[in-house]
Design a protein around this motif. Structure first.
Motif, PDB file in Angstrom:
ATOM      1  N   LEU A 128      51.523  46.362  70.527  1.00 21.64           N
ATOM      2  CA  LEU A 128      50.116  46.550  70.882  1.00 21.64           C
ATOM      3  C   LEU A 128      49.670  47.974  70.560  1.00 21.64           C
ATOM      4  O   LEU A 128      48.532  48.221  70.184  1.00 21.64           O
ATOM      5  N   PHE A 141      53.708  31.647  68.844  1.00 20.87           N
ATOM      6  CA  PHE A 141      52.345  31.522  69.372  1.00 20.87           C
ATOM      7  C   PHE A 141      51.371  30.884  68.385  1.00 20.87           C
ATOM      8  O   PHE A 141      50.169  31.003  68.537  1.00 20.87           O
ATOM      9  N   ILE A 175      54.234  31.431  80.846  1.00 21.81           N
ATOM     10  CA  ILE A 175      54.874  32.514  80.071  1.00 21.81           C
ATOM     11  C   ILE A 175      56.350  32.649  80.475  1.00 21.81           C
ATOM     12  O   ILE A 175      57.200  32.965  79.647  1.00 21.81           O
ATOM     13  N   LEU A 197      54.477  40.550  75.991  1.00 24.52           N
ATOM     14  CA  LEU A 197      54.044  39.156  76.141  1.00 24.52           C
ATOM     15  C   LEU A 197      54.018  38.755  77.610  1.00 24.52           C
ATOM     16  O   LEU A 197      53.118  38.037  78.069  1.00 24.52           O
ATOM     17  N   LEU A 216      46.862  30.179  73.348  1.00 29.59           N
ATOM     18  CA  LEU A 216      47.469  29.816  74.630  1.00 29.59           C
ATOM     19  C   LEU A 216      46.469  30.008  75.766  1.00 29.59           C
ATOM     20  O   LEU A 216      46.312  29.142  76.649  1.00 29.59           O
TER      21      LEU A 216
HETATM   22  C1  HEM Z   1      41.906  35.348  78.276  1.00 34.78           C
HETATM   23  C2  HEM Z   1      43.055  35.883  78.020  1.00 34.78           C
HETATM   24  C3  HEM Z   1      43.260  37.009  77.061  1.00 34.78           C
HETATM   25  C4  HEM Z   1      42.378  37.958  76.618  1.00 34.78           C
HETATM   26  C5  HEM Z   1      40.902  38.113  76.968  1.00 34.78           C
HETATM   27  C6  HEM Z   1      43.111  38.808  75.709  1.00 34.78           C
HETATM   28  C7  HEM Z   1      42.547  39.872  75.027  1.00 34.78           C
HETATM   29  C8  HEM Z   1      43.204  40.631  74.086  1.00 34.78           C
HETATM   30  C9  HEM Z   1      42.592  41.686  73.314  1.00 34.78           C
HETATM   31  C10 HEM Z   1      41.144  42.173  73.448  1.00 34.78           C
HETATM   32  C11 HEM Z   1      43.533  42.168  72.480  1.00 34.78           C
HETATM   33  C12 HEM Z   1      43.325  43.271  71.416  1.00 34.78           C
HETATM   34  C13 HEM Z   1      43.546  44.636  71.970  1.00 34.78           C
HETATM   35  C14 HEM Z   1      43.168  45.699  70.946  1.00 34.78           C
HETATM   36  O1  HEM Z   1      42.793  45.397  69.813  1.00 34.78           O
HETATM   37  O2  HEM Z   1      43.282  46.885  71.305  1.00 34.78           O
HETATM   38  C15 HEM Z   1      44.752  41.452  72.732  1.00 34.78           C
HETATM   39  C16 HEM Z   1      45.944  41.681  72.099  1.00 34.78           C
HETATM   40  C17 HEM Z   1      47.097  41.005  72.413  1.00 34.78           C
HETATM   41  N1  HEM Z   1      47.248  39.937  73.283  1.00 34.78           N
HETATM   42 FE1  HEM Z   1      45.810  39.090  74.385  1.00 34.78          FE
HETATM   43  N2  HEM Z   1      44.401  38.382  75.643  1.00 34.78           N
HETATM   44  C18 HEM Z   1      44.535  37.272  76.435  1.00 34.78           C
HETATM   45  C19 HEM Z   1      45.670  36.517  76.640  1.00 34.78           C
HETATM   46  C20 HEM Z   1      46.877  36.759  76.073  1.00 34.78           C
HETATM   47  C21 HEM Z   1      48.071  35.996  76.302  1.00 34.78           C
HETATM   48  C22 HEM Z   1      48.180  34.767  77.190  1.00 34.78           C
HETATM   49  C23 HEM Z   1      49.061  36.577  75.555  1.00 34.78           C
HETATM   50  C24 HEM Z   1      50.503  36.183  75.400  1.00 34.78           C
HETATM   51  C25 HEM Z   1      51.234  35.647  76.261  1.00 34.78           C
HETATM   52  C26 HEM Z   1      48.472  37.697  74.850  1.00 34.78           C
HETATM   53  C27 HEM Z   1      49.143  38.528  74.007  1.00 34.78           C
HETATM   54  C28 HEM Z   1      48.562  39.549  73.293  1.00 34.78           C
HETATM   55  C29 HEM Z   1      49.313  40.408  72.380  1.00 34.78           C
HETATM   56  C30 HEM Z   1      50.800  40.320  72.097  1.00 34.78           C
HETATM   57  C31 HEM Z   1      48.394  41.319  71.850  1.00 34.78           C
HETATM   58  C32 HEM Z   1      48.689  42.440  70.858  1.00 34.78           C
HETATM   59  C33 HEM Z   1      48.419  41.993  69.451  1.00 34.78           C
HETATM   60  C34 HEM Z   1      48.680  43.099  68.457  1.00 34.78           C
HETATM   61  O3  HEM Z   1      48.687  44.289  68.830  1.00 34.78           O
HETATM   62  O4  HEM Z   1      48.902  42.762  67.286  1.00 34.78           O
HETATM   63  N3  HEM Z   1      47.152  37.782  75.187  1.00 34.78           N
HETATM   64  N4  HEM Z   1      44.518  40.512  73.708  1.00 34.78           N
END
Ligand code: HEM
Length: 415
Positions: free
Chosen positions: A93, A111, A153, A247, A365
């Motif tokens: 991240l 995923f 998870i 995660l 998911l």
């Molecule tokens: C409603 C639920 C969720 C929202 C609103 C959300 C929102 C976000 C956002 C805004 C980012 C981008 C952050 C950035 O660009 O600085 C992000 C990245 C990420 N999210 Fe989610 N997320 C949610 C659920 C989940 C779930 C359930 C998982 C996994 C179990 C997850 C795993 C990740 C991962 C691994 C990243 C990093 C991706 C990267 O850096 O390439 N997220 N999420």
């Protein structure tokens, strides 16, 4: 409605947005302080953006980095004697290419939309079990919105769900740590050591489970990452632990807020709950509108690798471009009637899952869990009503409730 006045200084504008007093409804403060032109807080090496176009541009910008070690704040801290090792990270991240690309690719397999669709029957079974508990207690957060993503998870990664009392507490503290990059806000220093200790505890806890998988692999993501390492992929044990931690915490701290925020939105907008109960096909649109209208992730930032021009504003190299995603989603330039919660609005885009290289890996998911849970909740309890004020958590970057009391046997709400 009173229109809040725009605070004069940038610091006051920033504080107005994050004032704990507006946690239940920060949107009027966003309107007053965040929608106007971007504003700089040079003493904190930050420029703050609240329009949709600016946030979108920042997320796509080739010079927008996420690795904190590239920031002036961290460089100054190290120059001032801080230990550089304190800023090392293996979490993708907050890693840039090539490490980000390599680590994300390994996690991505688990995923993919196809793999996630296969979880539908299991998610439905878990939801059915949880609905019984919601009926007994009337708390949608504690008994459905929180446990569902946690159980899922845990199963995906291979973490024993019985340990929840221990890892649930640590996860909450780690999520609060996401706010630590906001040095201009109140007393965020309070509890910082406790948050660091929680992260260390979580790291050791997951490392121990990963060691167990080395000798006894199972059908879970932890074992798959260990197998990838052993098959010669370029992956260290620290990276496996950090990927699992990312995660695990993401699985804990985000979808809960989507389910909670959608429940509250439907209950506070006459007719929406009943409409969803009568027509389950509405639920994907309700979920997308909730992601826009009250997004679980309210803030993100990028560090300018070199001077970065966003609209007419320069973010100096090393400074952070802070995006107010909750404000961007209420931008009149992007949306018609942005303050209305309207699942029937024509197709629209949003930034709730980010954009570009770091687009949320868990989006399929999160959507599946939310649609399944909310469809079952509305159809099983078509006459639900709000039974009191919700309680919000103190977090700023991840916005959501700790309690949402609901009466599940009331008469239908007036249309
Ligand atoms: C409603 C639920 C969720 C929202 C609103 C959300 C929102 C976000 C956002 C805004 C980012 C981008 C952050 C950035 O660009 O600085 C992000 C990245 C990420 N999210 Fe989610 N997320 C949610 C659920 C989940 C779930 C359930 C998982 C996994 C179990 C997850 C795993 C990740 C991962 C691994 C990243 C990093 C991706 C990267 O850096 O390439 N997220 N999420």
């Amino acid at each position: 409605m009173t229109v809040p006045t725009i605070p004069a200084s940038p610091q006051a504008r920033f504080e107005a947005i994050f004032d704990p007093a507006v946690r239940a409804d920060p949107y009027p403060a966003f309107r007053a302080a965040g929608h106007a032109a971007p504003f700089a807080l040079p003493e904190f090496n930050m420029v703050v953006f609240g329009s949709y176009a600016d946030c979108d541009q920042i997320l796509r910008h080739p010079d927008g980095a996420v690795d904190r070690r590239k920031s002036t704040l961290v460089r100054n801290a190290i120059a001032g004697g801080a230990d550089p090792a304190d800023f090392d990270t293996h979490s993708f991240l907050i890693l840039d290419p090539p490490d980000h690309t390599r680590l994300r690719k390994l996690a991505q397999k688990a995923f993919s939309p196809r793999r996630i669709r296969q979880l539908q029957p299991e998610i439905t079974t878990v939801v059915d079990e949880l609905l019984g508990r919601v009926a007994d207690t009337g708390d949608v957060i504690e008994n459905l919105a929180y446990p569902l993503p946690v159980i899922v998870i845990c199963r995906l990664l291979g973490v024993p769900v019985e340990d929840e009392p221990r890892f649930g507490h640590a996860s909450k503290l780690i999520a609060q740590g996401l706010d630590d990059f906001l040095p201009a806000v109140g007393d965020l220093d309070a509890g910082r050591q406790e948050r660091l200790d929680a992260a260390t505890w979580m790291y050791d806890y997951l490392r121990e489970l990963i060691r167990e998988r080395r000798s006894a692999p199972r059908d879970d993501l932890m074992s798959a990452l260990v197998a990838a390492e052993e098959a010669g992929e370029h992956l260290t044990e620290d990276e496996i632990v950090a990927t699992c931690e990312l995660l695990f915490v993401a699985g804990h701290e985000t979808t809960v807020n989507l389910i909670g925020n959608a429940t509250l939105a439907m209950l506070t907008h006459p007719g929406q709950w009943n409409a969803a109960a009568e027509n389950p096909d509405r639920m994907p649109a309700v979920v997308e509108e909730t992601l826009r209208w009250d997004p679980p992730v309210q803030l993100s930032d990028r560090i300018a690798e070199r001077d970065m021009i966003i609209g007419d504003t320069v973010v100096p190299a090393g400074d952070s471009a802070v995006m107010l995603l909750g404000a961007a989603h209420r931008d009149h330039a992007e949306y018609d009637r942005p303050d209305d919660f309207d699942p029937d609005r024509p197709a629209f885009r949003h930034l709730a899952f980010g954009h570009g290289a770091h687009f949320c890996l868990g989006a399929p998911l999160a959507r599946l869990e939310a649609v399944t849970a909310l469809t079952a909740l509305t159809s099983r309890f078509p006459h639900a009503q709000l039974a009191g004020d919700p309680t919000y958590r103190p977090n700023v970057s991840l916005r959501g409730m700790s309690h949402l009391p609901v009466t599940l046997t009331g008469k239908p709400t007036a249309p």
